[in-house]
Design a protein around this motif. Structure first.
Motif, PDB file in Angstrom:
ATOM      1  N   GLU A 141      35.074  36.035  24.415  1.00  0.00           N
ATOM      2  CA  GLU A 141      34.524  37.338  24.779  1.00  0.00           C
ATOM      3  C   GLU A 141      35.508  38.107  25.657  1.00  0.00           C
ATOM      4  O   GLU A 141      35.593  39.324  25.582  1.00  0.00           O
ATOM      5  N   ARG A 142      36.215  37.372  26.516  1.00  0.00           N
ATOM      6  CA  ARG A 142      37.219  37.979  27.394  1.00  0.00           C
ATOM      7  C   ARG A 142      38.436  37.064  27.417  1.00  0.00           C
ATOM      8  O   ARG A 142      38.333  35.906  27.791  1.00  0.00           O
ATOM      9  N   GLU A 143      39.586  37.612  27.017  1.00  0.00           N
ATOM     10  CA  GLU A 143      40.804  36.821  27.074  1.00  0.00           C
ATOM     11  C   GLU A 143      41.332  36.797  28.505  1.00  0.00           C
ATOM     12  O   GLU A 143      40.994  37.660  29.317  1.00  0.00           O
ATOM     13  N   ALA A 144      42.148  35.804  28.815  1.00  0.00           N
ATOM     14  CA  ALA A 144      42.704  35.622  30.160  1.00  0.00           C
ATOM     15  C   ALA A 144      44.231  35.584  30.073  1.00  0.00           C
ATOM     16  O   ALA A 144      44.845  34.524  30.207  1.00  0.00           O
ATOM     17  N   PRO A 193      49.663  29.444  23.454  1.00  0.00           N
ATOM     18  CA  PRO A 193      48.377  29.151  24.093  1.00  0.00           C
ATOM     19  C   PRO A 193      47.380  30.302  23.985  1.00  0.00           C
ATOM     20  O   PRO A 193      47.752  31.451  23.754  1.00  0.00           O
ATOM     21  N   ALA A 194      46.148  29.950  24.153  1.00  0.00           N
ATOM     22  CA  ALA A 194      45.064  30.933  24.240  1.00  0.00           C
ATOM     23  C   ALA A 194      44.216  30.557  25.450  1.00  0.00           C
ATOM     24  O   ALA A 194      44.058  29.374  25.762  1.00  0.00           O
ATOM     25  N   ALA A 195      43.696  31.562  26.121  1.00  0.00           N
ATOM     26  CA  ALA A 195      42.806  31.323  27.263  1.00  0.00           C
ATOM     27  C   ALA A 195      41.828  32.484  27.360  1.00  0.00           C
ATOM     28  O   ALA A 195      42.191  33.630  27.116  1.00  0.00           O
ATOM     29  N   GLY A 196      40.606  32.152  27.704  1.00  0.00           N
ATOM     30  CA  GLY A 196      39.596  33.184  27.852  1.00  0.00           C
ATOM     31  C   GLY A 196      38.233  32.568  28.079  1.00  0.00           C
ATOM     32  O   GLY A 196      38.101  31.364  28.289  1.00  0.00           O
ATOM     33  N   THR A 197      37.224  33.425  28.027  1.00  0.00           N
ATOM     34  CA  THR A 197      35.873  32.960  28.306  1.00  0.00           C
ATOM     35  C   THR A 197      34.963  33.133  27.097  1.00  0.00           C
ATOM     36  O   THR A 197      35.114  34.060  26.305  1.00  0.00           O
ATOM     37  N   ILE A 198      34.042  32.204  27.011  1.00  0.00           N
ATOM     38  CA  ILE A 198      32.929  32.288  26.068  1.00  0.00           C
ATOM     39  C   ILE A 198      31.694  32.102  26.939  1.00  0.00           C
ATOM     40  O   ILE A 198      31.454  30.997  27.444  1.00  0.00           O
ATOM     41  N   GLY A 199      30.969  33.167  27.180  1.00  0.00           N
ATOM     42  CA  GLY A 199      29.873  33.095  28.139  1.00  0.00           C
ATOM     43  C   GLY A 199      30.426  32.755  29.501  1.00  0.00           C
ATOM     44  O   GLY A 199      31.363  33.381  29.987  1.00  0.00           O
ATOM     45  N   ARG A 200      29.879  31.704  30.107  1.00  0.00           N
ATOM     46  CA  ARG A 200      30.343  31.257  31.425  1.00  0.00           C
ATOM     47  C   ARG A 200      31.268  30.039  31.328  1.00  0.00           C
ATOM     48  O   ARG A 200      31.425  29.299  32.286  1.00  0.00           O
ATOM     49  N   THR A 201      31.846  29.860  30.152  1.00  0.00           N
ATOM     50  CA  THR A 201      32.754  28.734  29.926  1.00  0.00           C
ATOM     51  C   THR A 201      34.179  29.248  29.784  1.00  0.00           C
ATOM     52  O   THR A 201      34.441  30.167  29.012  1.00  0.00           O
ATOM     53  N   VAL A 255      36.909  29.010  37.474  1.00  0.00           N
ATOM     54  CA  VAL A 255      35.624  28.396  37.128  1.00  0.00           C
ATOM     55  C   VAL A 255      34.545  28.853  38.116  1.00  0.00           C
ATOM     56  O   VAL A 255      33.426  29.189  37.721  1.00  0.00           O
ATOM     57  N   GLU A 256      34.887  28.908  39.386  1.00  0.00           N
ATOM     58  CA  GLU A 256      33.939  29.368  40.406  1.00  0.00           C
ATOM     59  C   GLU A 256      33.461  30.789  40.100  1.00  0.00           C
ATOM     60  O   GLU A 256      32.263  31.081  40.165  1.00  0.00           O
ATOM     61  N   TYR A 257      34.380  31.674  39.761  1.00  0.00           N
ATOM     62  CA  TYR A 257      34.007  33.055  39.445  1.00  0.00           C
ATOM     63  C   TYR A 257      33.088  33.115  38.233  1.00  0.00           C
ATOM     64  O   TYR A 257      32.117  33.873  38.225  1.00  0.00           O
ATOM     65  N   LEU A 258      33.389  32.325  37.213  1.00  0.00           N
ATOM     66  CA  LEU A 258      32.545  32.321  36.018  1.00  0.00           C
ATOM     67  C   LEU A 258      31.135  31.836  36.312  1.00  0.00           C
ATOM     68  O   LEU A 258      30.189  32.221  35.634  1.00  0.00           O
ATOM     69  N   GLN A 259      31.001  30.995  37.318  1.00  0.00           N
ATOM     70  CA  GLN A 259      29.689  30.466  37.672  1.00  0.00           C
ATOM     71  C   GLN A 259      28.976  31.336  38.705  1.00  0.00           C
ATOM     72  O   GLN A 259      27.959  30.943  39.256  1.00  0.00           O
ATOM     73  N   GLY A 260      29.523  32.522  38.977  1.00  0.00           N
ATOM     74  CA  GLY A 260      28.882  33.448  39.898  1.00  0.00           C
ATOM     75  C   GLY A 260      29.380  33.352  41.321  1.00  0.00           C
ATOM     76  O   GLY A 260      28.818  33.983  42.217  1.00  0.00           O
ATOM     77  N   GLY A 261      30.427  32.601  41.565  1.00  0.00           N
ATOM     78  CA  GLY A 261      30.948  32.394  42.918  1.00  0.00           C
ATOM     79  C   GLY A 261      31.445  33.656  43.572  1.00  0.00           C
ATOM     80  O   GLY A 261      31.317  33.824  44.774  1.00  0.00           O
ATOM     81  N   ALA A 262      32.027  34.566  42.833  1.00  0.00           N
ATOM     82  CA  ALA A 262      32.555  35.798  43.421  1.00  0.00           C
ATOM     83  C   ALA A 262      31.416  36.629  43.985  1.00  0.00           C
ATOM     84  O   ALA A 262      31.523  37.193  45.077  1.00  0.00           O
ATOM     85  N   GLU A 263      30.302  36.690  43.254  1.00  0.00           N
ATOM     86  CA  GLU A 263      29.163  37.453  43.748  1.00  0.00           C
ATOM     87  C   GLU A 263      28.583  36.839  45.008  1.00  0.00           C
ATOM     88  O   GLU A 263      28.247  37.521  45.958  1.00  0.00           O
ATOM     89  N   LYS A 264      28.505  35.513  45.021  1.00  0.00           N
ATOM     90  CA  LYS A 264      27.994  34.818  46.207  1.00  0.00           C
ATOM     91  C   LYS A 264      28.914  35.029  47.392  1.00  0.00           C
ATOM     92  O   LYS A 264      28.480  35.217  48.519  1.00  0.00           O
ATOM     93  N   ARG A 265      30.217  34.995  47.131  1.00  0.00           N
ATOM     94  CA  ARG A 265      31.210  35.126  48.188  1.00  0.00           C
ATOM     95  C   ARG A 265      31.162  36.519  48.814  1.00  0.00           C
ATOM     96  O   ARG A 265      31.406  36.698  49.990  1.00  0.00           O
ATOM     97  N   ASN A 266      30.861  37.540  48.013  1.00  0.00           N
ATOM     98  CA  ASN A 266      30.902  38.935  48.472  1.00  0.00           C
ATOM     99  C   ASN A 266      29.589  39.401  49.093  1.00  0.00           C
ATOM    100  O   ASN A 266      29.499  40.542  49.513  1.00  0.00           O
TER     101      ASN A 266
END
Length: 154
Positions: free
Chosen positions: A79-82, A105-113, A142-153
């Motif tokens: 869904e989002r490449e990295a 290589p390829a890197a990105g997200t699928i949902g929260r993975t 991984v922390e950001y994908l699991q919502g860590g950035a929102e918790k941190r802010n």
């Protein structure tokens, strides 16, 4: 070929060993699939849609061989490449060998993975993981994908 002889897989066990040694990572699932687009896609899709897997690391199939189709299998699922993670991996790898330029290589997200593809070489796997662990990049992603950035802010 590891899909027909699991003993031929050296890079997969190396990934699991490194993750186990670092702590904080639990590898409950692993699979060896043939270098076939549908087989790779089906495995990655199944794992990502489960919702309880934070990180999927693949190994092999990222080179120039005609059978190397892992990036082509994984990219359409993302869904989002990295690109920053790819840049980090490639920059680090090129410091070790010019042949890293032959990796795709390829890197990105699928949902929260988070999904990252590695070459099939044990040496490359170690170097790629070192680059991602340096400075806590992988942990933070991984922390950001699991919502860590929102918790941190908050």
């Amino acid at each position: 070929m590891a899909s027909t002889d699991a003993n031929a897989d050296r890079a997969g066990p190396t990934i699991r060993s490194i993750l186990d040694a670092r702590g904080g990572y639990v590898c409950n699932d692993h699979a060896i699939v043939p270098d076939e687009l549908e087989s790779i896609q089906n495995t990655v899709k199944q794992w990502a849609k489960r919702g309880d897997i934070d990180l999927i690391l693949t190994t092999g199939g990222t080179g120039f061989s005609l059978r190397d189709v892992t990036p082509e299998a994984v990219r359409p699922l993302m869904e989002r490449e990295a690109p920053g993670l790819i840049h980090l991996i490639m920059t680090s790898s090129l410091q070790h060998t010019p042949f890293a330029a032959l990796s795709r290589p390829a890197a990105g997200t699928i949902g929260r993975t988070l999904v990252i593809t590695f070459p099939g070489s044990v040496k490359a796997v170690k170097e790629n993981l070192d680059a991602l662990f340096n400075g806590g990049v992988l942990e933070r992603a991984v922390e950001y994908l699991q919502g860590g950035a929102e918790k941190r802010n908050k």
